[in-house]
Scaffold this motif. Sequence first.
Motif, PDB file in Angstrom:
ATOM      1  N   ALA A   1      75.240 -10.629  15.186  1.00  0.00           N
ATOM      2  CA  ALA A   1      75.904  -9.473  14.182  1.00  0.00           C
ATOM      3  C   ALA A   1      75.442  -9.786  12.762  1.00  0.00           C
ATOM      4  O   ALA A   1      75.215  -8.821  11.948  1.00  0.00           O
ATOM      5  CB  ALA A   1      77.380  -9.558  14.217  1.00  0.00           C
ATOM      6  N   SER A   2      75.471 -10.963  12.246  1.00  0.00           N
ATOM      7  CA  SER A   2      75.261 -11.169  11.082  1.00  0.00           C
ATOM      8  C   SER A   2      73.730 -10.910  10.701  1.00  0.00           C
ATOM      9  O   SER A   2      73.259 -10.280   9.718  1.00  0.00           O
ATOM     10  CB  SER A   2      75.414 -12.834  10.590  1.00  0.00           C
ATOM     11  N   GLY A   3      72.839 -11.371  11.757  1.00  0.00           N
ATOM     12  CA  GLY A   3      71.438 -11.141  11.553  1.00  0.00           C
ATOM     13  C   GLY A   3      71.034  -9.481  11.566  1.00  0.00           C
ATOM     14  O   GLY A   3      70.235  -9.177  10.555  1.00  0.00           O
ATOM     15  N   LEU A   4      71.458  -9.126  12.258  1.00  0.00           N
ATOM     16  CA  LEU A   4      71.568  -7.325  12.387  1.00  0.00           C
ATOM     17  C   LEU A   4      72.005  -6.808  11.231  1.00  0.00           C
ATOM     18  O   LEU A   4      71.209  -5.913  10.673  1.00  0.00           O
ATOM     19  CB  LEU A   4      72.010  -6.771  13.713  1.00  0.00           C
ATOM     20  N   LEU A   5      73.133  -6.964  10.760  1.00  0.00           N
ATOM     21  CA  LEU A   5      73.445  -6.345   9.686  1.00  0.00           C
ATOM     22  C   LEU A   5      72.656  -6.679   8.203  1.00  0.00           C
ATOM     23  O   LEU A   5      72.262  -5.710   7.437  1.00  0.00           O
ATOM     24  CB  LEU A   5      75.123  -6.668   9.416  1.00  0.00           C
ATOM     25  N   SER A   6      72.253  -7.799   7.910  1.00  0.00           N
ATOM     26  CA  SER A   6      71.612  -8.265   6.838  1.00  0.00           C
ATOM     27  C   SER A   6      70.152  -7.929   7.022  1.00  0.00           C
ATOM     28  O   SER A   6      69.740  -7.357   5.963  1.00  0.00           O
ATOM     29  CB  SER A   6      71.698  -9.883   6.744  1.00  0.00           C
ATOM     30  N   GLU A   7      69.724  -7.568   8.256  1.00  0.00           N
ATOM     31  CA  GLU A   7      68.242  -7.146   8.192  1.00  0.00           C
ATOM     32  C   GLU A   7      68.349  -5.673   8.079  1.00  0.00           C
ATOM     33  O   GLU A   7      67.370  -5.033   7.491  1.00  0.00           O
ATOM     34  CB  GLU A   7      67.699  -7.589   9.638  1.00  0.00           C
ATOM     35  N   VAL A   8      69.160  -4.891   8.485  1.00  0.00           N
ATOM     36  CA  VAL A   8      69.538  -3.609   8.306  1.00  0.00           C
ATOM     37  C   VAL A   8      69.535  -2.992   6.514  1.00  0.00           C
ATOM     38  O   VAL A   8      68.760  -2.389   6.279  1.00  0.00           O
ATOM     39  CB  VAL A   8      70.491  -2.700   9.103  1.00  0.00           C
ATOM     40  N   ILE A   9      70.372  -3.889   6.088  1.00  0.00           N
ATOM     41  CA  ILE A   9      70.725  -3.754   4.716  1.00  0.00           C
ATOM     42  C   ILE A   9      69.365  -3.938   3.912  1.00  0.00           C
ATOM     43  O   ILE A   9      69.090  -3.367   2.983  1.00  0.00           O
ATOM     44  CB  ILE A   9      71.904  -4.442   4.215  1.00  0.00           C
ATOM     45  N   GLY A  10      68.825  -5.178   4.330  1.00  0.00           N
ATOM     46  CA  GLY A  10      67.623  -5.413   3.425  1.00  0.00           C
ATOM     47  C   GLY A  10      66.472  -4.519   3.760  1.00  0.00           C
ATOM     48  O   GLY A  10      66.002  -4.129   2.892  1.00  0.00           O
ATOM     49  N   ALA A  11      66.151  -3.976   4.807  1.00  0.00           N
ATOM     50  CA  ALA A  11      65.267  -3.010   5.170  1.00  0.00           C
ATOM     51  C   ALA A  11      65.723  -1.487   4.161  1.00  0.00           C
ATOM     52  O   ALA A  11      64.907  -0.839   3.709  1.00  0.00           O
ATOM     53  CB  ALA A  11      65.229  -2.356   6.508  1.00  0.00           C
ATOM     54  N   VAL A  12      67.039  -1.368   4.178  1.00  0.00           N
ATOM     55  CA  VAL A  12      67.508  -0.003   3.337  1.00  0.00           C
ATOM     56  C   VAL A  12      67.089  -0.232   1.987  1.00  0.00           C
ATOM     57  O   VAL A  12      66.434   0.685   1.177  1.00  0.00           O
ATOM     58  CB  VAL A  12      68.987  -0.046   3.611  1.00  0.00           C
ATOM     59  N   LEU A  13      67.372  -1.400   1.297  1.00  0.00           N
ATOM     60  CA  LEU A  13      66.869  -1.804  -0.043  1.00  0.00           C
ATOM     61  C   LEU A  13      65.598  -1.760  -0.401  1.00  0.00           C
ATOM     62  O   LEU A  13      65.031  -1.282  -1.267  1.00  0.00           O
ATOM     63  CB  LEU A  13      67.654  -3.201  -0.199  1.00  0.00           C
ATOM     64  N   LEU A  14      64.922  -2.352   0.535  1.00  0.00           N
ATOM     65  CA  LEU A  14      63.316  -2.506   0.446  1.00  0.00           C
ATOM     66  C   LEU A  14      62.554  -0.997   0.626  1.00  0.00           C
ATOM     67  O   LEU A  14      61.714  -0.662  -0.441  1.00  0.00           O
ATOM     68  CB  LEU A  14      62.674  -3.549   1.440  1.00  0.00           C
ATOM     69  N   THR A  15      62.962  -0.417   1.458  1.00  0.00           N
ATOM     70  CA  THR A  15      62.451   1.027   1.663  1.00  0.00           C
ATOM     71  C   THR A  15      62.864   1.844   0.612  1.00  0.00           C
ATOM     72  O   THR A  15      62.090   2.741   0.017  1.00  0.00           O
ATOM     73  CB  THR A  15      62.717   1.441   3.170  1.00  0.00           C
ATOM     74  N   ALA A  16      64.091   1.838   0.009  1.00  0.00           N
ATOM     75  CA  ALA A  16      64.570   2.890  -1.007  1.00  0.00           C
ATOM     76  C   ALA A  16      63.920   2.319  -2.182  1.00  0.00           C
ATOM     77  O   ALA A  16      63.446   3.132  -3.174  1.00  0.00           O
ATOM     78  CB  ALA A  16      66.018   2.479  -1.379  1.00  0.00           C
ATOM     79  N   VAL A  17      63.378   1.154  -2.671  1.00  0.00           N
ATOM     80  CA  VAL A  17      62.856   0.715  -3.763  1.00  0.00           C
ATOM     81  C   VAL A  17      61.444   1.119  -3.742  1.00  0.00           C
ATOM     82  O   VAL A  17      60.637   1.654  -4.530  1.00  0.00           O
ATOM     83  CB  VAL A  17      62.784  -1.032  -3.620  1.00  0.00           C
ATOM     84  N   PHE A  18      60.806   1.043  -2.630  1.00  0.00           N
ATOM     85  CA  PHE A  18      59.428   1.724  -2.236  1.00  0.00           C
ATOM     86  C   PHE A  18      59.444   3.263  -2.551  1.00  0.00           C
ATOM     87  O   PHE A  18      58.610   3.693  -3.279  1.00  0.00           O
ATOM     88  CB  PHE A  18      58.994   1.284  -0.952  1.00  0.00           C
ATOM     89  N   LEU A  19      60.106   3.688  -1.910  1.00  0.00           N
ATOM     90  CA  LEU A  19      60.063   5.305  -1.896  1.00  0.00           C
ATOM     91  C   LEU A  19      60.315   5.879  -3.566  1.00  0.00           C
ATOM     92  O   LEU A  19      59.802   6.646  -4.055  1.00  0.00           O
ATOM     93  CB  LEU A  19      61.305   5.975  -0.879  1.00  0.00           C
ATOM     94  N   GLY A  20      61.467   4.830  -3.944  1.00  0.00           N
ATOM     95  CA  GLY A  20      61.611   5.368  -5.481  1.00  0.00           C
ATOM     96  C   GLY A  20      60.813   4.973  -6.537  1.00  0.00           C
ATOM     97  O   GLY A  20      60.429   5.866  -7.360  1.00  0.00           O
ATOM     98  N   ALA A  21      59.832   3.811  -6.299  1.00  0.00           N
ATOM     99  CA  ALA A  21      58.864   3.319  -7.191  1.00  0.00           C
ATOM    100  C   ALA A  21      57.709   4.138  -7.190  1.00  0.00           C
ATOM    101  O   ALA A  21      56.877   4.297  -8.250  1.00  0.00           O
ATOM    102  CB  ALA A  21      58.730   1.983  -7.078  1.00  0.00           C
ATOM    103  N   THR A  22      57.456   4.748  -5.923  1.00  0.00           N
ATOM    104  CA  THR A  22      56.320   5.400  -5.833  1.00  0.00           C
ATOM    105  C   THR A  22      56.245   7.053  -6.005  1.00  0.00           C
ATOM    106  O   THR A  22      55.536   7.700  -5.520  1.00  0.00           O
ATOM    107  CB  THR A  22      55.637   5.099  -4.472  1.00  0.00           C
ATOM    108  N   SER A  23      57.404   7.536  -6.333  1.00  0.00           N
ATOM    109  CA  SER A  23      57.720   8.789  -6.749  1.00  0.00           C
ATOM    110  C   SER A  23      57.631   9.089  -8.286  1.00  0.00           C
ATOM    111  O   SER A  23      58.130   8.166  -9.037  1.00  0.00           O
ATOM    112  CB  SER A  23      59.089   9.409  -6.136  1.00  0.00           C
ATOM    113  N   GLY A  24      57.311  10.173  -8.640  1.00  0.00           N
ATOM    114  CA  GLY A  24      57.366  10.533  -9.771  1.00  0.00           C
ATOM    115  C   GLY A  24      55.801   9.759 -10.595  1.00  0.00           C
ATOM    116  O   GLY A  24      55.124   9.179  -9.857  1.00  0.00           O
TER     117      GLY A  24
END
Length: 343
Positions: A158-181
């Motif tokens: 459970a700890s591994g799954l939750l931490s990896e999901v949150i990490g993926a959300v943060l990483l992809t959010a930064v990518f999409l935000g940084a490469t837009s505009g």
Amino acid sequence: MNAEPISAGGARAAHPAAGTAPRKRLHTYGLVGRSAAEAVGAFFLVFVGVGLAFFSATGSVSSPMGVGLAAAAAMVAFGYVSGGHFNPAISIASAAAGRTAWKALPVYIVAQLIGAVLAVAILWVVIQGVPQLADTRMVFTALSNGYGEQSGGQFPLASGLLSEVIGAVLLTAVFLGATSGRRALAGAAFAVGVTYAILLTFLAPITGGSLNPARSSAVAFFAESTALEQLWLFWAAPVLGALITGLIYRSIDLSAADAAAGDESDSDSEADMDAGAVDGTEDLNADAETAKAGAPAAGSATGPAAERPGAPARTADTRRDDEARGFFDGDDETGGGKPSGTV
């Protein structure tokens, strides 16, 4: 190949106005060229990350920092060709956000897997030549991602799954935000690289730090069976996090587009109503008089304004010819008049 530029929200942008220089779009490189760039970038990312994880005992640059620097360098080197994903999770987030065509997604992922496996295969050859290491497969088992007994800190599923999901959300959010505009490429690469380094440092004692299914798969292929048994988590968690982020960004893009279209249509309607209130009665009277005399009615389709009766009116989309957002936006082909993000 569709020659129309693709906007960040996935809709086709209007054709550039006559006399303007066309902007270079990522789809002009072709799917094969973009896939090759993704394979090379993934190779670089995994080769540096896994290699530093093995040699980290020598006191060199830490593995998370190395992955961050490698991600930034790969984006600068190959981002203008493919969009700079090098990670299936980022490709999935980009497709869900409407910035990458779904039909190109499997090609990107296969290319990333090929690059990652080739990187680990070369490292296998390098490590196997060390006489002090009796079993190279055990080395890659230690380098693989895992949970429970395979986790450095013995963290449960459970700890591994939750931490990896949150990490993926943060990483992809930064990518999409940084490469837009209209941001500088170096700034986007720096933001993504720093995010990689921070998140992998946090995840290292929990799961070994994945965030990249291609990296996890490549190492597991050369490790013992226990790594393959736990590999499902390091696909499920990043994919889930990527879909969450992509759909959020897609809804934001669509909401912004609807709001802009609503504002423009309201202003156009008000202008038409004002013009009709002033001129409507006079036009009707003039039409009645001229109809009796057999002369063309005043305000009828004559003169310069009606030289091309079939010409379409200049719309707000035409006025925003070349405002596709982001250095990496519009990175894939679309066909058949479909918006980006459709097959």
